[in-house]
Design a protein around this motif. Structure first.
Motif, short mmCIF file in Angstrom:
data_model
loop_
_atom_site.label_atom_id
_atom_site.label_comp_id
_atom_site.label_asym_id
_atom_site.label_seq_id
_atom_site.Cartn_x
_atom_site.Cartn_y
_atom_site.Cartn_z
N ARG A 1 0.94 -1.06 0.02
CA ARG A 1 -0.14 -0.13 0.12
C ARG A 1 0.97 1.38 -0.03
O ARG A 1 0.48 2.08 -0.72
CB ARG A 1 -0.89 0.00 1.14
CG ARG A 1 -1.95 -1.18 1.34
CD ARG A 1 -2.73 -0.80 2.62
NE ARG A 1 -3.65 -2.16 2.59
CZ ARG A 1 -3.31 -3.27 3.15
NH1 ARG A 1 -2.25 -3.68 3.67
NH2 ARG A 1 -4.32 -4.17 3.33
N TRP B 1 2.83 1.69 -3.60
CA TRP B 1 2.15 2.22 -4.58
C TRP B 1 1.69 3.80 -4.41
O TRP B 1 1.55 4.40 -5.21
CB TRP B 1 0.94 1.42 -5.16
CG TRP B 1 -0.35 1.68 -4.23
CD1 TRP B 1 -0.68 1.04 -3.01
CD2 TRP B 1 -1.46 2.67 -4.54
NE1 TRP B 1 -2.24 1.58 -2.93
CE2 TRP B 1 -2.34 2.54 -3.52
CE3 TRP B 1 -1.39 3.66 -5.47
CZ2 TRP B 1 -3.53 3.45 -3.56
CZ3 TRP B 1 -2.61 4.60 -5.66
CH2 TRP B 1 -3.48 4.44 -4.61
N MET B 2 1.36 3.87 -3.11
CA MET B 2 1.06 5.50 -2.76
C MET B 2 2.30 6.31 -3.12
O MET B 2 2.15 7.40 -3.92
CB MET B 2 0.63 5.71 -1.48
CG MET B 2 -0.86 5.22 -1.44
SD MET B 2 -1.93 6.66 -1.77
CE MET B 2 -1.44 8.11 -0.80
N SER C 1 4.80 5.80 -5.12
CA SER C 1 5.04 5.81 -6.56
C SER C 1 4.26 6.86 -7.19
O SER C 1 4.68 7.33 -8.20
CB SER C 1 4.97 4.32 -7.14
OG SER C 1 5.76 3.30 -6.59
N VAL C 2 2.85 6.83 -7.13
CA VAL C 2 1.87 7.70 -7.47
C VAL C 2 2.41 9.16 -7.08
O VAL C 2 2.23 9.96 -8.04
CB VAL C 2 0.43 7.39 -7.10
CG1 VAL C 2 -0.64 8.53 -7.60
CG2 VAL C 2 -0.10 5.97 -7.49
N TRP C 3 2.55 9.11 -5.70
CA TRP C 3 3.14 10.37 -5.41
C TRP C 3 4.26 11.17 -6.25
O TRP C 3 4.34 12.20 -6.66
CB TRP C 3 3.37 10.68 -3.87
CG TRP C 3 3.96 11.68 -3.23
CD1 TRP C 3 3.26 13.03 -3.37
CD2 TRP C 3 5.24 12.02 -2.56
NE1 TRP C 3 4.13 13.88 -2.85
CE2 TRP C 3 5.34 13.17 -2.18
CE3 TRP C 3 6.03 10.98 -2.15
CZ2 TRP C 3 6.45 13.77 -1.28
CZ3 TRP C 3 7.31 11.46 -1.32
CH2 TRP C 3 7.20 12.78 -0.94
N MET D 1 5.45 10.06 -9.34
CA MET D 1 4.90 10.52 -10.43
C MET D 1 4.40 11.65 -10.74
O MET D 1 4.59 12.16 -11.58
CB MET D 1 4.13 9.07 -11.11
CG MET D 1 5.06 7.73 -11.04
SD MET D 1 6.34 7.82 -12.12
CE MET D 1 5.79 8.12 -13.82
N ILE D 2 3.50 11.78 -9.77
CA ILE D 2 2.76 13.02 -9.93
C ILE D 2 3.64 14.40 -9.84
O ILE D 2 3.60 15.28 -10.44
CB ILE D 2 1.51 13.36 -8.98
CG1 ILE D 2 0.44 12.24 -9.12
CG2 ILE D 2 1.14 14.73 -8.67
CD1 ILE D 2 -0.58 12.51 -8.23
N THR E 1 5.80 21.68 -7.86
CA THR E 1 6.06 20.61 -6.74
C THR E 1 5.49 21.27 -5.56
O THR E 1 4.96 20.58 -4.92
CB THR E 1 7.15 19.71 -6.94
OG1 THR E 1 8.18 20.49 -6.58
CG2 THR E 1 7.51 19.31 -8.37
N LEU F 1 -5.38 1.80 1.06
CA LEU F 1 -4.73 3.12 1.41
C LEU F 1 -3.87 3.11 2.76
O LEU F 1 -4.65 2.27 3.83
CB LEU F 1 -5.54 4.21 1.44
CG LEU F 1 -6.30 4.96 0.39
CD1 LEU F 1 -7.10 5.76 0.34
CD2 LEU F 1 -5.14 5.25 -0.63
#
Length: 519
Positions: free
Chosen positions: A115, A118-119, A121-123, A125-126, A160, A189
């Motif tokens: 969890r 992946w969170m 990773s998304v953060w 990438m954003i 950012t 989450l």
């Protein structure tokens, strides 16, 4: 690994089995391997004999006695062909064992932390996407002709920063997180890592501030003031005016002043929030010792109110952006700030309605303070959750979290507090002042004597708030481990389990009685 040349084998009886009992322990096996490796110049075998020794013991000590027989090693080492074959097999097993251990560790890590992974990773990438978007957007501006890539990096970092300054509020919206724990969002989450995520966002903000402010002060401003008149008039006069500004003009402008003040406030807050300052692990002479510890951390962290005001002003008065709809700072902050303000408002009104009265005070060995308080009528909680407590006679602003140690079905609320910091020491002093000297009770327990309710200090509570431990009912087997004051997290769970067991037994007795009477 061993090759095909001749090998010198150690004398097992005289060199290792000194007591001549015929039993070889794992340490003695290691010594044999070291001797053999040294004699035959086998560096790989010599460096890690414990790995090979463990495999040999696993192979021959089937009953797990802690030793193997001497004849087993003689069979292995003294028969050359067997020695070579088994050494090669041992080396292969060792490599497979290492790969297996690494793969198992990786698998367990992914199972435990997928969890969070992946969170994160998304953060990340954003942030990369936002940085790249602003980077290429500002590359099309005329100011790029003068300021170069410093401008692109500064504004990419600024984008950012806006995102992270909005995001950093969400992990500390405790009521929202407690509510989300009870929904399906908790399955993917990582709510349990909210504070760790808050700290990671803070680290990303520090990096963003260094890139943004550093590029402006050390690169963009010097390039602007050193630009030729033609370049300035062609590319920058529309943004900075017909008269080329000086370095001081840029710094003392509204954008420069708000930026510098934000950096100062954040530097103070971030420094005092580090573990060594927060835990009072740095000793400073008086009166500077007042600037470290939890109080300093708590008060300095509320500089964020000033920071967000300056951030909005800073985002409105931009040098290179003039259209209002392109000034997006307020767009990033609007929802998180409103959510956080709503949370603080709810906490304020709820804490006022959750005034509690002290029913009992006790001091246990180890400097543990127990508070038994009246339970507000609307206060509902689960075992494993915690509350924030405020004592206005100590501080009208500070709230401190403590695990609830009473069961959900108890008609009172209790917490156990380890007296270690300045606030807890003052709490103990407050009760010492309004109570008579405590009398020693059973088992060394110190109980406060009776006193009038009017003389007791006023207490407010806020909560409850969720923790991972509140989900203990989802599991068939519980293993509760708590050391010292850390055991308070599980006291409420144990009480709840015992209460449920008693209820189940009473229900079973009742059902049995009804069955007998009906028969």
């Amino acid at each position: 690994m061993l090759g095909t040349r001749s090998y010198i084998l150690p004398n097992l009886n005289t060199r290792v089995d000194e007591n001549e009992d015929g039993r070889i322990t794992e340490e003695e096996v290691k010594e044999i391997i070291r001797l053999s490796a040294s004699a035959n110049e086998l560096s790989g075998l010599k460096e890690e004999p414990h790995e090979f020794a463990a495999l040999i013991m696993e192979e021959f000590d089937l009953e797990r006695l802690g030793y193997i027989e001497l004849w087993q090693l003689e069979t292995l080492f003294l028969q050359k062909e067997t020695y070579l074959d088994y050494s090669q097999e041992l080396s292969q097993n060792l490599r497979r064992s290492r790969i297996q251990r690494l793969s198992n560790k990786l698998m367990y890590y992914l199972q435990d932390n997928w969890r969070s992974i992946w969170m994160l990773s998304v953060w990340v990438m954003i942030m990369i996407g936002l940085f790249a978007w602003k980077f290429f957007q500002y590359k099309q501006k005329s100011a790029f002709k003068v300021m170069g890539y410093c401008l692109l990096i500064a504004n990419g970092a600024a984008e950012t920063l806006k995102f992270n300054m909005a995001l950093i509020l969400l992990p500390v919206c405790r009521n929202t997180i407690t509510w989300l724990r009870s929904t399906n969002f908790s399955s993917f989450l990582p709510f349990d890592d909210n504070i760790n995520f808050h700290e990671m966002i803070a680290a990303a903000i520090v990096i963003g501030v260094i890139l943004h402010a550093g590029d402006h002060l050390a690169c963009n401003f010097p390039r602007l003031i050193n630009a030729s008149s033609d370049n300035y008039n062609n590319f920058l006069s529309r943004n900075f005016g017909t008269q080329k500004p000086t370095y001081l003009d840029l710094v003392k402008g509204l954008e420069g002043v708000t930026g510098i003040l934000m950096v100062i406030c954040m530097a103070i807050a971030f420094t005092l929030a580090t573990r060594r300052f927060r835990k009072n692990q740095i000793k400073l002479p008086r009166p500077f010792d007042r600037f470290i510890g939890f109080n300093a951390f708590w008060y300095s962290h509320h500089l964020f109110v000033i920071v967000y005001i300056f951030l909005i002003v800073h985002g409105v008065f931009l040098y290179l952006v003039h259209e209002w709809y392109l000034k997006t700072t307020w767009m990033y902050l609007a929802i998180p700030v409103l959510l956080y303000v709503g949370e603080r408002t709810l906490r304020f009104f709820r804490s006022v309605s959750y005034t509690v009265q002290i029913l009992k005070v006790a001091i246990y060995p180890g400097n543990i303070l127990e508070l038994l308080m009246s339970k507000p009528s609307q206060f509902q909680y689960k075992s494993g959750q915690y509350v924030f407590i405020q004592c206005p006679s100590i501080s009208p602003f500070e709230w401190h979290p403590f695990c609830i140690t009473s069961g959900p079905n108890d008609d009172y609320l209790s917490v156990h507090i380890k007296i270690v910091g300045d606030w807890t020491r003052q709490l103990k002093c407050v009760f010492s002042e309004v109570h008579k000297p405590p009398a020693t009770g059973k088992n060394g327990l110190l109980r406060a004597n009776e006193t009038t309710k009017e003389s007791l200090p006023k207490f407010f509570i806020d909560g409850p708030y969720g923790t991972p431990a509140q989900n203990y009912k989802k599991y068939d087997v519980l293993l509760l481990i708590g050391l010292g004051i850390g055991a308070t997290l599980f006291i409420s769970i144990l009480k709840d389990l015992l209460n449920n067991i008693v209820k189940m037994e009473e229900q079973a007795d009742s059902d049995s009685y009804l069955s007998m009477t009906s028969t």
